[in-house]
Design a protein around this motif. Structure first.
Motif, PDB file in Angstrom:
ATOM      1  N   ALA A   1     -19.787 -16.195  54.774  1.00  0.00           N
ATOM      2  CA  ALA A   1     -20.232 -15.661  53.489  1.00  0.00           C
ATOM      3  C   ALA A   1     -21.710 -15.314  53.569  1.00  0.00           C
ATOM      4  O   ALA A   1     -22.433 -15.828  54.432  1.00  0.00           O
ATOM      5  N   THR A   2     -22.149 -14.434  52.689  1.00  0.00           N
ATOM      6  CA  THR A   2     -23.564 -14.086  52.609  1.00  0.00           C
ATOM      7  C   THR A   2     -24.088 -14.436  51.222  1.00  0.00           C
ATOM      8  O   THR A   2     -23.313 -14.685  50.297  1.00  0.00           O
ATOM      9  N   ALA A   3     -25.393 -14.483  51.076  1.00  0.00           N
ATOM     10  CA  ALA A   3     -26.000 -14.846  49.800  1.00  0.00           C
ATOM     11  C   ALA A   3     -25.488 -13.927  48.688  1.00  0.00           C
ATOM     12  O   ALA A   3     -25.468 -12.707  48.842  1.00  0.00           O
ATOM     13  N   GLY A   4     -25.048 -14.520  47.588  1.00  0.00           N
ATOM     14  CA  GLY A   4     -24.527 -13.746  46.468  1.00  0.00           C
ATOM     15  C   GLY A   4     -23.020 -13.653  46.429  1.00  0.00           C
ATOM     16  O   GLY A   4     -22.453 -13.225  45.418  1.00  0.00           O
ATOM     17  N   ASP A   5     -22.335 -14.049  47.510  1.00  0.00           N
ATOM     18  CA  ASP A   5     -20.868 -14.024  47.516  1.00  0.00           C
ATOM     19  C   ASP A   5     -20.314 -15.083  46.562  1.00  0.00           C
ATOM     20  O   ASP A   5     -20.856 -16.187  46.449  1.00  0.00           O
ATOM     21  N   ALA A   6     -19.218 -14.748  45.901  1.00  0.00           N
ATOM     22  CA  ALA A   6     -18.606 -15.666  44.938  1.00  0.00           C
ATOM     23  C   ALA A   6     -17.713 -16.686  45.637  1.00  0.00           C
ATOM     24  O   ALA A   6     -16.971 -16.353  46.568  1.00  0.00           O
ATOM     25  N   ILE A   7     -17.785 -17.922  45.174  1.00  0.00           N
ATOM     26  CA  ILE A   7     -16.906 -18.998  45.615  1.00  0.00           C
ATOM     27  C   ILE A   7     -16.317 -19.632  44.364  1.00  0.00           C
ATOM     28  O   ILE A   7     -17.054 -20.021  43.452  1.00  0.00           O
ATOM     29  N   VAL A   8     -15.005 -19.731  44.290  1.00  0.00           N
ATOM     30  CA  VAL A   8     -14.361 -20.365  43.146  1.00  0.00           C
ATOM     31  C   VAL A   8     -14.248 -21.868  43.412  1.00  0.00           C
ATOM     32  O   VAL A   8     -13.813 -22.284  44.492  1.00  0.00           O
ATOM     33  N   VAL A   9     -14.643 -22.674  42.428  1.00  0.00           N
ATOM     34  CA  VAL A   9     -14.634 -24.134  42.567  1.00  0.00           C
ATOM     35  C   VAL A   9     -13.703 -24.730  41.512  1.00  0.00           C
ATOM     36  O   VAL A   9     -13.786 -24.395  40.326  1.00  0.00           O
TER      37      VAL A   9
ATOM     38  N   ARG B   1      -0.778 -18.651  46.172  1.00  0.00           N
ATOM     39  CA  ARG B   1      -1.060 -17.745  47.293  1.00  0.00           C
ATOM     40  C   ARG B   1      -2.316 -16.885  47.081  1.00  0.00           C
ATOM     41  O   ARG B   1      -2.223 -15.659  46.900  1.00  0.00           O
ATOM     42  N   PRO B   2      -3.495 -17.506  47.085  1.00  0.00           N
ATOM     43  CA  PRO B   2      -4.719 -16.729  46.851  1.00  0.00           C
ATOM     44  C   PRO B   2      -5.061 -15.739  47.959  1.00  0.00           C
ATOM     45  O   PRO B   2      -5.836 -14.809  47.745  1.00  0.00           O
ATOM     46  N   GLY B   3      -4.527 -15.945  49.161  1.00  0.00           N
ATOM     47  CA  GLY B   3      -4.817 -15.014  50.253  1.00  0.00           C
ATOM     48  C   GLY B   3      -6.215 -15.172  50.815  1.00  0.00           C
ATOM     49  O   GLY B   3      -6.732 -14.256  51.467  1.00  0.00           O
ATOM     50  N   LYS B   4      -6.833 -16.304  50.567  1.00  0.00           N
ATOM     51  CA  LYS B   4      -8.168 -16.605  51.090  1.00  0.00           C
ATOM     52  C   LYS B   4      -8.252 -18.102  51.368  1.00  0.00           C
ATOM     53  O   LYS B   4      -7.416 -18.869  50.883  1.00  0.00           O
ATOM     54  N   PRO B   5      -9.221 -18.533  52.149  1.00  0.00           N
ATOM     55  CA  PRO B   5      -9.285 -19.952  52.531  1.00  0.00           C
ATOM     56  C   PRO B   5      -9.410 -20.896  51.334  1.00  0.00           C
ATOM     57  O   PRO B   5     -10.115 -20.603  50.373  1.00  0.00           O
ATOM     58  N   ILE B   6      -8.710 -22.003  51.430  1.00  0.00           N
ATOM     59  CA  ILE B   6      -8.822 -23.080  50.450  1.00  0.00           C
ATOM     60  C   ILE B   6      -9.428 -24.283  51.166  1.00  0.00           C
ATOM     61  O   ILE B   6      -8.860 -24.766  52.153  1.00  0.00           O
ATOM     62  N   VAL B   7     -10.573 -24.743  50.712  1.00  0.00           N
ATOM     63  CA  VAL B   7     -11.211 -25.925  51.306  1.00  0.00           C
ATOM     64  C   VAL B   7     -11.029 -27.087  50.342  1.00  0.00           C
ATOM     65  O   VAL B   7     -11.459 -27.019  49.188  1.00  0.00           O
ATOM     66  N   VAL B   8     -10.386 -28.142  50.808  1.00  0.00           N
ATOM     67  CA  VAL B   8     -10.073 -29.295  49.972  1.00  0.00           C
ATOM     68  C   VAL B   8     -11.053 -30.425  50.278  1.00  0.00           C
ATOM     69  O   VAL B   8     -11.160 -30.859  51.426  1.00  0.00           O
ATOM     70  N   LEU B   9     -11.753 -30.895  49.255  1.00  0.00           N
ATOM     71  CA  LEU B   9     -12.634 -32.053  49.386  1.00  0.00           C
ATOM     72  C   LEU B   9     -11.897 -33.271  48.856  1.00  0.00           C
ATOM     73  O   LEU B   9     -11.471 -33.291  47.694  1.00  0.00           O
ATOM     74  N   THR B  10     -11.726 -34.272  49.690  1.00  0.00           N
ATOM     75  CA  THR B  10     -10.982 -35.462  49.285  1.00  0.00           C
ATOM     76  C   THR B  10     -11.543 -36.696  49.987  1.00  0.00           C
ATOM     77  O   THR B  10     -12.100 -36.596  51.086  1.00  0.00           O
TER      78      THR B  10
ATOM     79  N   ALA C   1     -13.598 -13.362  45.558  1.00  0.00           N
ATOM     80  CA  ALA C   1     -14.252 -14.556  46.091  1.00  0.00           C
ATOM     81  C   ALA C   1     -13.934 -14.740  47.562  1.00  0.00           C
ATOM     82  O   ALA C   1     -12.865 -14.345  48.035  1.00  0.00           O
ATOM     83  N   LYS C   2     -14.866 -15.341  48.268  1.00  0.00           N
ATOM     84  CA  LYS C   2     -14.677 -15.572  49.697  1.00  0.00           C
ATOM     85  C   LYS C   2     -13.742 -16.738  49.968  1.00  0.00           C
ATOM     86  O   LYS C   2     -13.049 -16.759  50.989  1.00  0.00           O
ATOM     87  N   ALA C   3     -13.758 -17.730  49.074  1.00  0.00           N
ATOM     88  CA  ALA C   3     -12.941 -18.919  49.292  1.00  0.00           C
ATOM     89  C   ALA C   3     -12.773 -19.673  47.982  1.00  0.00           C
ATOM     90  O   ALA C   3     -13.418 -19.363  46.976  1.00  0.00           O
ATOM     91  N   ILE C   4     -11.889 -20.657  47.997  1.00  0.00           N
ATOM     92  CA  ILE C   4     -11.695 -21.559  46.859  1.00  0.00           C
ATOM     93  C   ILE C   4     -11.958 -22.974  47.353  1.00  0.00           C
ATOM     94  O   ILE C   4     -11.362 -23.413  48.345  1.00  0.00           O
ATOM     95  N   VAL C   5     -12.847 -23.690  46.688  1.00  0.00           N
ATOM     96  CA  VAL C   5     -13.133 -25.082  47.016  1.00  0.00           C
ATOM     97  C   VAL C   5     -12.477 -25.961  45.961  1.00  0.00           C
ATOM     98  O   VAL C   5     -12.692 -25.767  44.766  1.00  0.00           O
ATOM     99  N   VAL C   6     -11.651 -26.910  46.405  1.00  0.00           N
ATOM    100  CA  VAL C   6     -10.890 -27.763  45.499  1.00  0.00           C
ATOM    101  C   VAL C   6     -11.257 -29.223  45.734  1.00  0.00           C
ATOM    102  O   VAL C   6     -11.158 -29.706  46.871  1.00  0.00           O
ATOM    103  N   CYS C   7     -11.672 -29.914  44.691  1.00  0.00           N
ATOM    104  CA  CYS C   7     -11.891 -31.356  44.767  1.00  0.00           C
ATOM    105  C   CYS C   7     -10.599 -32.037  44.316  1.00  0.00           C
ATOM    106  O   CYS C   7     -10.167 -31.852  43.183  1.00  0.00           O
TER     107      CYS C   7
END
Length: 222
Positions: A195-203, A141-150, A121-127
């Motif tokens: 990221a490009t179309a089709g890339d995985a993002i973990v939510v 330690r995922p080794g990729k960006p973590i974007v936090v929505l708060t 995955a390209k990134a992890i999005v966390v609510c």
């Protein structure tokens, strides 16, 4: 040895660690650090610290910009030498050995990191309402960006300040605008070229829309 022990104990507990004081002390007067100082910085990163801090080098040193640049470059090189999957396994196994089990939210965070590694995955999005879930994701330690929505500016500042690899976006109401906010972040990834179309993002989210109720992890595609 004491530093290594304290960092390890904090990593297992999921507590952010800051390593500071005299890391590039010679740069207060000199334009280049010693090899030993660079090794100290790199070892702190390899040991698992979340943050390294300069003090006198930038507060009253003669080369503050160079000190920050060299510190950043050293950290980047050290992080590049780490194997994400092995780091994840070590953290998870140590946590289980210490506590015997994971909480529901911590188990979701662990699964999210493992999934992000497996699907590349390209990134992890966390609510996250309180920042706890974001801290738990960063712990593994995922080794990729973590974007936090708060919705909390305080939580956003904390996530931006010391969680490794994390950045935060403040939204009006996570519970009401969650899906649109997540899609907006993913669209931003594509627009910026990250990221490009089709890339995985973990939510990572919660279906109960309440603090401490994180119970859902999914893979979404850009």
């Amino acid at each position: 040895m004491a530093q290594k022990l304290m960092i390890r104990r904090a990593n297992i507990a999921g507590k952010p660690v800051v390593t500071a004081t005299q890391m590039l002390e010679s740069m207060i007067a000199n334009p280049r650090p010693t090899r030993a100082e660079c090794s100290d910085v790199a070892n702190a990163v390899l040991d698992g610290t979340d943050c390294v801090m300069l003090s006198g080098e930038t507060a009253n040193g003669e080369h503050p910009t160079a000190a920050v640049t060299i510190m950043s470059q050293t950290c980047t090189e050290a992080e590049g030498a780490q194997t994400t999957n092995l780091l994840y396994q070590a953290t998870r196994n140590s946590t289980l050995a210490e506590y015997g089990n994971l909480s529901t939210s911590e188990s979701i965070a662990s699964s999210a990191v493992k999934t992000s590694i497996d699907v590349k995955a390209k990134a992890i999005v966390v609510c996250s309402e309180t920042g706890t879930t974001a801290t738990q994701v960063a712990k593994f330690r995922p080794g990729k960006p973590i974007v936090v929505l708060t919705a909390s500016r305080r939580v956003a500042r904390q996530c931006n300040g010391y969680l490794r690899g994390a950045s935060a976006v403040v939204v009006d109401d996570v519970s009401k605008d969650m899906e649109s906010a997540i899609q907006s972040i993913i669209d931003g990834f594509v627009k910026s070229g990250f990221a490009t179309a089709g890339d995985a993002i973990v939510v990572v989210t919660g279906t109960m829309n309440a603090p401490g109720r994180t119970n859902l992890m999914r893979v979404q595609y850009a």
